[in-house]
Design an enzyme around this catalytic site. Structure first.
Site, PDB file in Angstrom:
ATOM      1  N   ASN A 156       0.328  -1.650   3.856  1.00 52.85           N
ATOM      2  CA  ASN A 156       0.723  -1.891   5.501  1.00 52.85           C
ATOM      3  C   ASN A 156       0.057  -1.161   6.563  1.00 52.85           C
ATOM      4  O   ASN A 156       0.215  -2.736   7.878  1.00 52.85           O
ATOM      5  CB  ASN A 156       2.441  -1.339   5.639  1.00 52.85           C
ATOM      6  CG  ASN A 156       2.530   0.193   5.866  1.00 52.85           C
ATOM      7  OD1 ASN A 156       1.327   0.867   4.454  1.00 52.85           O
ATOM      8  ND2 ASN A 156       3.077   0.896   7.081  1.00 52.85           N
ATOM      9  N   GLU A 252       2.880  11.190   3.396  1.00 55.80           N
ATOM     10  CA  GLU A 252       3.448  10.553   4.114  1.00 55.80           C
ATOM     11  C   GLU A 252       4.262   9.832   3.432  1.00 55.80           C
ATOM     12  O   GLU A 252       3.538   8.884   2.434  1.00 55.80           O
ATOM     13  CB  GLU A 252       3.182  10.478   4.908  1.00 55.80           C
ATOM     14  CG  GLU A 252       3.817   9.557   6.596  1.00 55.80           C
ATOM     15  CD  GLU A 252       3.933   8.400   6.055  1.00 55.80           C
ATOM     16  OE1 GLU A 252       5.838   7.964   5.603  1.00 55.80           O
ATOM     17  OE2 GLU A 252       3.979   7.622   6.554  1.00 55.80           O
ATOM     18  N   CYS A 286       6.656   2.823   8.226  1.00 58.14           N
ATOM     19  CA  CYS A 286       8.112   3.630   7.431  1.00 58.14           C
ATOM     20  C   CYS A 286       8.475   4.649   8.973  1.00 58.14           C
ATOM     21  O   CYS A 286       9.691   5.582   8.681  1.00 58.14           O
ATOM     22  CB  CYS A 286       6.458   4.713   6.957  1.00 58.14           C
ATOM     23  SG  CYS A 286       5.093   5.218   8.085  1.00 58.14           S
TER      24      CYS A 286
END
Length: 478
Positions: A156, A252, A286
């Site tokens: 992303n 993450e 995210c």
């Protein structure tokens, strides 16, 4: 926009190499072929690790001024060729050309901050004489590099999230091997090109392209790897934690971020911020706003304004600077989002906007009345879908915001500082943004979450702390 047809090579142990077996990189907008990259084997990854063992020694002995110079030159290289970088980001991924240009700018900032932090990687003196009988002792601690970093990066943010691992690794004196996302490997290779052009000594950086199932375990499990830095999904992160062995982990793992809008909030500002937070980068973020809890006094007004702006979002050609949102990364992902929305609607959720798919494109979607046990209310949608919930009080909003296995960032809109601090204290997240949506970040700040959102912190300085260990030095003076 740049068209790439000739196959690209990977950087392995200081050499640009091709392979007979390749992976095809597609543009998700129309599924056209951009180029191919090598499909590395287990032997290739072992070769990269062997090279990095030498590279780690070189990196640890690089004077700080040389680390600074190389990183700054890499940033300069990207700045000179910024449009080329942006075009590749936009072609291989989901971002519009406007979003891609912003990512390039952020990457340059990430590298420049890495160079700046290299000169500030200091230790501290230790007062050994705080204990009776130790009056003759003086000393300090300093940070030393862990050695070889394994970096596994997502699709992303295919350039800046790689820079967030590579820049700090080099700044702190480590070698690093990057395994980029199979869907978006070109941006990582372009970053490697910048460091190669900047004169980074060979074997400090490798970017190895290939299937995660074939080369990922080799990288993660190898005893020479002293740290794994992973950005991706919770399921993969849990698997890495099980198989990695005794080494440092920084992960993450995403979220389904909440935003709270209280009755005293500036509704226009809240709507505007949450719209971009929910639908920017097609929601494949995210930090993307997924759940919004609005006090009932403002609920109807917020819903009206939010739906109006969602319907104005222009979905279409990534190359067009007037486009607000492009396609998801694959049609398969768009179908998954469609299925999650359908499940919620079957559970008597209400569709206020969107809910339409065209190949890999999915329209900005707004839902209310979503059951608490619906998948879309509990998991990370990673798509352009947002859920609106009315709440009676801040206490109710906090309780519902915390009632998931994620905690990356949250936002709250209020003019009452006491209520803001109540949320700061009680929300189970790694960061809380006051009068901003959850989707706010600068590349220098500590970044990470709690619960299923991961462990450790990114952000350049924080990453460098993760990538080093303190060594204590004590002198016993007679």
């Amino acid at each position: 926009m740049e068209t790439v047809t000739k196959g690209k090579k990977m950087l392995l142990g200081g050499k640009w190499l091709g392979r007979e077996e390749t992976i095809t990189v597609y543009d998700p907008q129309d599924n056209t072929v951009i180029t191919t990259v090598p499909k590395a084997s287990k032997a290739d990854m072992l070769r990269a690790i062997q090279a990095a063992e030498e590279g780690a020694k070189t990196a640890a002995n690089m004077p700080v001024h040389e680390r600074i110079s190389v990183i700054q030159k890499a940033a300069d290289y990207i700045a000179r060729k910024s449009e080329r970088y942006a075009e590749i980001i936009a072609r291989e991924g989901s971002k519009t050309i406007t979003e891609a240009r912003k990512e390039v700018s952020r990457c340059i900032t990430t590298l420049r901050v890495s160079a700046e932090e290299a000169r500030r990687m200091n230790g501290e003196t230790i007062a050994f004489d705080q204990m009776p009988g130790h009056e003759n002792r003086v000393g300090y601690y300093y940070h030393f590099p862990v050695g070889i970093i394994a970096a596994i990066t997502p699709f992303n943010d295919p350039l800046n999230l790689v820079a967030h691992k590579v820049g700090p690794a080099i700044a702190s004196g480590n070698a690093i091997i990057v395994k980029p996302a199979t869907l978006t490997p070109l941006s990582a290779l372009l970053l490697a090109e910048a460091f190669d052009a900047a004169g980074l000594p060979s074997k400090i950086l490798s970017v190895v392209t290939g299937s995660g199932s074939e080369i990922g375990d080799v990288l993660v499990m190898h005893p020479s790897i002293r740290m794994v830095s992973f950005t991706g999904g919770l399921e993969t992160g849990e698997r890495i934690a099980r198989i990695a062995g005794l080494k440092k982990l920084s992960m993450e793992l995403g979220s389904n971020s909440p935003v709270i809008v209280l009755k005293d909030a500036d509704i226009d500002a809240a709507v505007s911020s949450c719209i971009t937070g929910a639908f920017g980068a097609v929601g494949q973020n995210c930090l993307g706003v997924q759940r919004i809890f609005i006090e009932k006094e403002q609920f109807d007004s917020f819903v009206e304004k939010f739906v109006e702006q969602a319907n104005q979002f222009k979905v279409g050609d990534k190359k067009d600077v007037t486009t607000d949102m492009g396609p998801l990364i694959t049609e398969k992902e768009a179908i998954r989002v469609e299925e999650w929305v359908a499940e919620a609607l079957e559970g008597e959720a209400t569709l206020l906007a969107g809910g339409k798919r065209n190949r890999a494109f999915y329209s900005p979607t707004v839902l209310t009345d979503v059951p608490a046990d619906a998948k879309i209310a509990k998991e990370e949608i990673f798509g352009p879908v947002v859920i609106l919930f009315p709440v009676e009080t801040l206490d109710e909003a906090i309780e519902k915001a915390n009632h998931v296995n994620y905690g990356l960032q949250a936002g709250i809109f209020t003019k009452d500082i006491d209520l803001a601090f109540t949320a700061i204290k009680r929300l189970e997240v790694g960061g809380i943004m006051i009068n901003d949506s959850s989707d706010y970040r600068i590349d220098a700040m500590p970044f990470g979450g709690v619960k299923g959102s991961g462990m450790g912190r990114e952000g350049v300085r924080s990453t460098m702390q993760e990538m080093t260990e303190p060594k204590v030095v004590n002198f016993n003076l007679k």
